[in-house]
Structures are given as C-alpha cells and as structure tokens.
Design a protein around this motif. Structure first.
Motif, PDB file in Angstrom:
ATOM      1  N   HIS A  48      41.866  38.290  38.196  1.00 55.72           N
ATOM      2  CA  HIS A  48      43.302  38.473  38.462  1.00 55.72           C
ATOM      3  C   HIS A  48      44.198  38.395  37.241  1.00 55.72           C
ATOM      4  CE1 HIS A  48      43.783  39.072  42.775  1.00 55.72           C
ATOM      5  NE2 HIS A  48      42.616  38.448  42.867  1.00 55.72           N
ATOM      6  N   GLY A  49      43.747  37.741  36.175  1.00 55.05           N
ATOM      7  CA  GLY A  49      44.633  37.720  35.000  1.00 55.05           C
ATOM      8  C   GLY A  49      44.517  36.435  34.227  1.00 55.05           C
ATOM      9  N   GLY A  85      50.817  31.945  44.344  1.00 51.79           N
ATOM     10  CA  GLY A  85      50.406  32.810  43.226  1.00 51.79           C
ATOM     11  C   GLY A  85      49.941  34.178  43.686  1.00 51.79           C
ATOM     12  N   SER A 137      48.811  40.518  34.014  1.00 49.07           N
ATOM     13  CA  SER A 137      47.694  41.453  34.193  1.00 49.07           C
ATOM     14  C   SER A 137      48.095  42.649  35.053  1.00 49.07           C
ATOM     15  CB  SER A 137      46.522  40.749  34.853  1.00 49.07           C
ATOM     16  OG  SER A 137      46.858  40.439  36.182  1.00 49.07           O
TER      17      SER A 137
HETATM   18  O1  GMT Z   1      51.268  35.073  37.413  1.00 45.56           O
HETATM   19  C1  GMT Z   1      50.725  33.995  37.622  1.00 45.56           C
HETATM   20  O2  GMT Z   1      50.821  33.053  36.857  1.00 45.56           O
HETATM   21  C2  GMT Z   1      49.912  33.818  38.873  1.00 45.56           C
HETATM   22  C3  GMT Z   1      48.637  34.590  38.756  1.00 45.56           C
HETATM   23  C4  GMT Z   1      47.669  34.231  39.870  1.00 45.56           C
HETATM   24  O3  GMT Z   1      46.555  33.954  39.515  1.00 45.56           O
HETATM   25  O4  GMT Z   1      47.974  34.239  41.037  1.00 45.56           O
HETATM   26  O5  GMT Z   1      48.936  35.986  38.798  1.00 45.56           O
HETATM   27  C5  GMT Z   1      47.965  36.859  38.268  1.00 45.56           C
HETATM   28  O6  GMT Z   1      47.403  37.598  39.354  1.00 45.56           O
HETATM   29  C6  GMT Z   1      48.329  38.461  40.032  1.00 45.56           C
HETATM   30  C7  GMT Z   1      47.606  39.127  41.198  1.00 45.56           C
HETATM   31  O7  GMT Z   1      46.565  39.911  40.770  1.00 45.56           O
HETATM   32  C8  GMT Z   1      48.913  39.483  39.041  1.00 45.56           C
HETATM   33  O8  GMT Z   1      49.821  40.326  39.700  1.00 45.56           O
HETATM   34  C9  GMT Z   1      49.623  38.733  37.899  1.00 45.56           C
HETATM   35  O9  GMT Z   1      50.077  39.680  36.960  1.00 45.56           O
HETATM   36  C10 GMT Z   1      48.652  37.778  37.237  1.00 45.56           C
HETATM   37  N1  GMT Z   1      49.379  36.950  36.272  1.00 45.56           N
HETATM   38  C11 GMT Z   1      49.158  37.017  34.956  1.00 45.56           C
HETATM   39  O10 GMT Z   1      48.353  37.761  34.439  1.00 45.56           O
HETATM   40  C12 GMT Z   1      50.003  36.112  34.113  1.00 45.56           C
END
Ligand code: GMT
Length: 375
Positions: free
Chosen positions: A121-122, A12, A283
């Motif tokens: 992170h999102g 992730g 995010s």
């Molecule tokens: O996108 C995901 O489902 C994984 C998630 C994570 O927690 O690793 O990604 C989030 O964090 C990333 C790093 O900061 C961001 O680049 C992604 O946009 C964010 N994903 C979402 O908001 C869905």
C-alpha cells in the motif's frame, strides 16, 4: 470464492481499500471473511456474505510486546479450516504478509494449500518496511507471496528499487464506487459550514508529518488572503496540535475547522470546492481520488503515485513537494470564478472514472482465480 481479507481496521487508506474490496466482492456473491483486531471502520453492516473474525491478543505481563503476528497466524489457520477459505488476501506487508506466510506453512502440515495475495500500500514499503530492522522480513514475505500487487506504478518502481524482489508485481490501482459517490450530492448542507460567498477547502489525512499539514495551512493562508474561504481539516494525528497553533499564529483560527476523525467524509466532500494533498510521499492518494469522485478538484504534490490519480491541468494541479506558492496560485486559478470551478469539478469526476470499482475489482477476482489454480 471464499476469501479471507486481512487489513488494518483503522481510518488509513489501506484498511479502507481492503474493506471496500470485501464489500464489492460480497456484492458479486463471494463469501468474505475479514480477519483483524477490530471491526473495520467502514464495515458498518455485516451481511450474508460478510463475516468478521476478531483477532484477540491476551495481554501477558512477561511480554513487553504482545505477539500479534502469532495470534493472527493462528486465527488464520483456524478460520481457513473452519470456513474452507480458498484465498488469503493480506493488505499491507507488515506484519500481515509475514503472519499469512506462517499460516500457509502451518496449513501445509495438514495438507491444506491456500494461495496468499499480498497488496503493498505504500508506507509498508517507502517508510516502515524499508527500515533495516524490518527489511529482511518484508523482502521474504513479498518473495514468498503467491501473488503480489501494488496500488500504483510508482509504488511498484519503489518496491523494486528498495527491495530485492523476485516476484512479479501486478499493479492494481485503488478504486472507488463512483455512482455511489455522485448520488450523495443531493444531501449537501453547505450553508452549515460557510457563507454563500466563501469557498470551502478541505484536507483529509492521518495528520502525520508525511502529509505536510503545515503546507496545507500555508496554501490556505495564501488563498484566504485573496478570496473569502474556509478550511476543513479532517483526521487525527500527531501534527494536529502544532497545526492548530500555526493557525492561531497566522490569525486564521476562525477560518479553519479541525473536525477530527469522521465517518462522514462524503458529506464534507459534498460541499467542498477544493481538496489539498501536498504530501511528501503518497503511493496512490486514495483521499484525492475520493475527493475527485465527489466532484472536488485537487491541488497536490507530484509525489509517488499522485500524478497517476490527479491529472495536471484536468482534475486539478500538481506541484513539487513544498512549493506552496505555486499550489496556492493554482488553487486560485480553480476557485477564481464559478465557471472555472464548475469546469474542474466536472473534469475531476471524469478523471476519477478510470478508477471505478467496476473496472478494478474484476482484476482482483481474476488474480484470485489464477492463484487458486496454480496452488
Ligand atoms: O497515508 C497514510 O499514511 C496511510 C496509508 C495506509 O497504509 O493506509 O496509506 C497508504 O495506502 C493508501 C491506500 O492504498 C494510499 O492511497 C496512500 O497513498 C498510502 N500512503 C502513503 O504512501 C503515504
């Protein structure tokens, strides 16, 4: 500084950012301690300034849910004392900020004071953390962090909207080592993947519903009806089976390659012509930034922080979530001729430069220094 980094050690984005941050800080001479349940996937090489401490959770049959937060906070206490760690940086609020807060409190009992930096992170905010089951604990952990950062302006706004936040939120965007990415171009082995006349389109994610993999396939289907093309889908997740099924229904299974999780994303991006990220929520979109840094233009939705990364008409194009027709039309605009493709490739790298490691990591260093002085 001696810095502890807590993250998810998986593929992730949050784990990738945390690992790259640790590596970059170690290169600057800081002593970095990764504290998590497994060695992070991008942490191939342990070096003089990099240490990894595994959090083990012994399985006890009485517990239906094994208490990871408890084990993590105890490990944090032990490691802070043993290695004289000065800052605790937790990535992803759940449950890391909560465990970090408990560790801080336990250390205070022994007159050890350490600041905690929490990076949002999102999905910890927009999907999981927002759930009523977690919300009070997430709000508490954010408000009790010494420094809070979010990876985009959009995520900061979402956090302020969804939670009752009393702390200032600093926007510190994700980053990428651009010179390192550009150098990998020399190793391209494009002919292994496609015929010379075929364009290569790629998608990388954890194949969860939020990534809208069906849209990826619809967009690609429209592209391949007009020009010879191949689609590479990198990652594993719950949507994989249904997506493979959809490709078969559309009769394009020969043109779509599912490669699963990969440690060789850069190699794939090296021969990719176009990256697709039509997410429902995002995010930041680290995967899009990684593509751009490798000179790959991006067709994405305009959800969340994506417009901060993918610049419409420059590094690629943005469309409303679900508008697969427009996304395919825009993809064809980029892929149409070698000239348009070359122009967008160049512009993608230029747009990615804003997020080079050298620009972003010093922001974290400054926040750590300020936090240490304030504690
Ligand atoms: O996108 C995901 O489902 C994984 C998630 C994570 O927690 O690793 O990604 C989030 O964090 C990333 C790093 O900061 C961001 O680049 C992604 O946009 C964010 N994903 C979402 O908001 C869905």
């Amino acid at each position: 500084m001696k810095i502890a980094i807590v993250c998810y050690p998986t593929f992730g984005g949050s784990g990738v950012v945390a690992t790259e941050l640790g590596l970059a800080l170690a290169e600057e001479g800081h002593e970095i301690h990764f504290i998590t349940y497994k060695q992070p996937v991008r942490l191939e090489l342990l070096s003089k300034n990099i240490h990894f401490h595994e959090v083990s959770v012994p399985v006890y049959p009485l517990f239906h849910y094994q208490p990871y937060e408890l084990a993590l906070s105890s490990k944090l206490v032990d490691m802070v004392k043993l290695h004289k760690i000065e800052v605790l940086h937790v990535h992803y609020a759940i449950p890391h900020a909560y465990a970090g807060y408990m560790a801080k409190k336990m250390l205070e009992e022994e007159n050890i004071h350490i600041p905690m930096v929490t990076t949002l992170h999102g999905t910890d905010i927009t999907l999981v953390g927002n759930h009523p089951f977690y919300k009070p604990a997430v709000t508490f952990s954010i408000n009790n962090s010494d420094v809070v950062t979010s990876v985009s302006k959009s995520l900061k706004e979402d956090t302020l909207h969804l939670f009752d936040i009393k702390k200032e939120i600093h926007v510190v965007p994700n980053f990428i080592d651009i010179p390192k990415k550009i150098n990998t171009f020399t190793e391209c082995q494009r002919d292994l993947m496609a015929k010379p006349e075929e364009r290569i389109v790629t998608h990388v994610s954890n194949l969860r519903p939020v990534k809208r993999i069906k849209d990826v396939i619809e967009i690609f289907d429209n592209i391949q009806k007009k020009i010879p093309a191949k689609l590479i889908i990198v990652g594993e997740g719950p949507e994989r089976e249904a997506s493979e099924q959809l490709c078969t229904e559309k009769g394009i299974e020969e043109k779509v390659l599912f490669v699963g999780n990969s440690n060789e994303v850069d190699k794939i991006l090296c021969f990719t012509d176009l990256f697709i990220l039509p997410s429902e929520k995002e995010s930041f979109g680290l995967a899009a930034l990684e593509a751009m840094a490798c000179g790959v233009p991006v067709i994405s939705s305009n959800a969340g922080g994506l417009p901060e990364v993918n610049i419409d008409g420059v590094s690629g194009f943005l469309s409303n979530v679900g508008n697969v027709t427009e996304m395919a039309e825009n993809a064809l605009k980029i892929l149409e001729t070698d000239e348009t493709l070359a122009k967008f490739k160049k512009q993608a790298i230029e747009a990615a430069m804003v997020y080079d490691t050298k620009r972003i990591v010093p922001i974290y260093e400054k926040l750590y220094q300020e936090a240490i002085l304030q504690i």
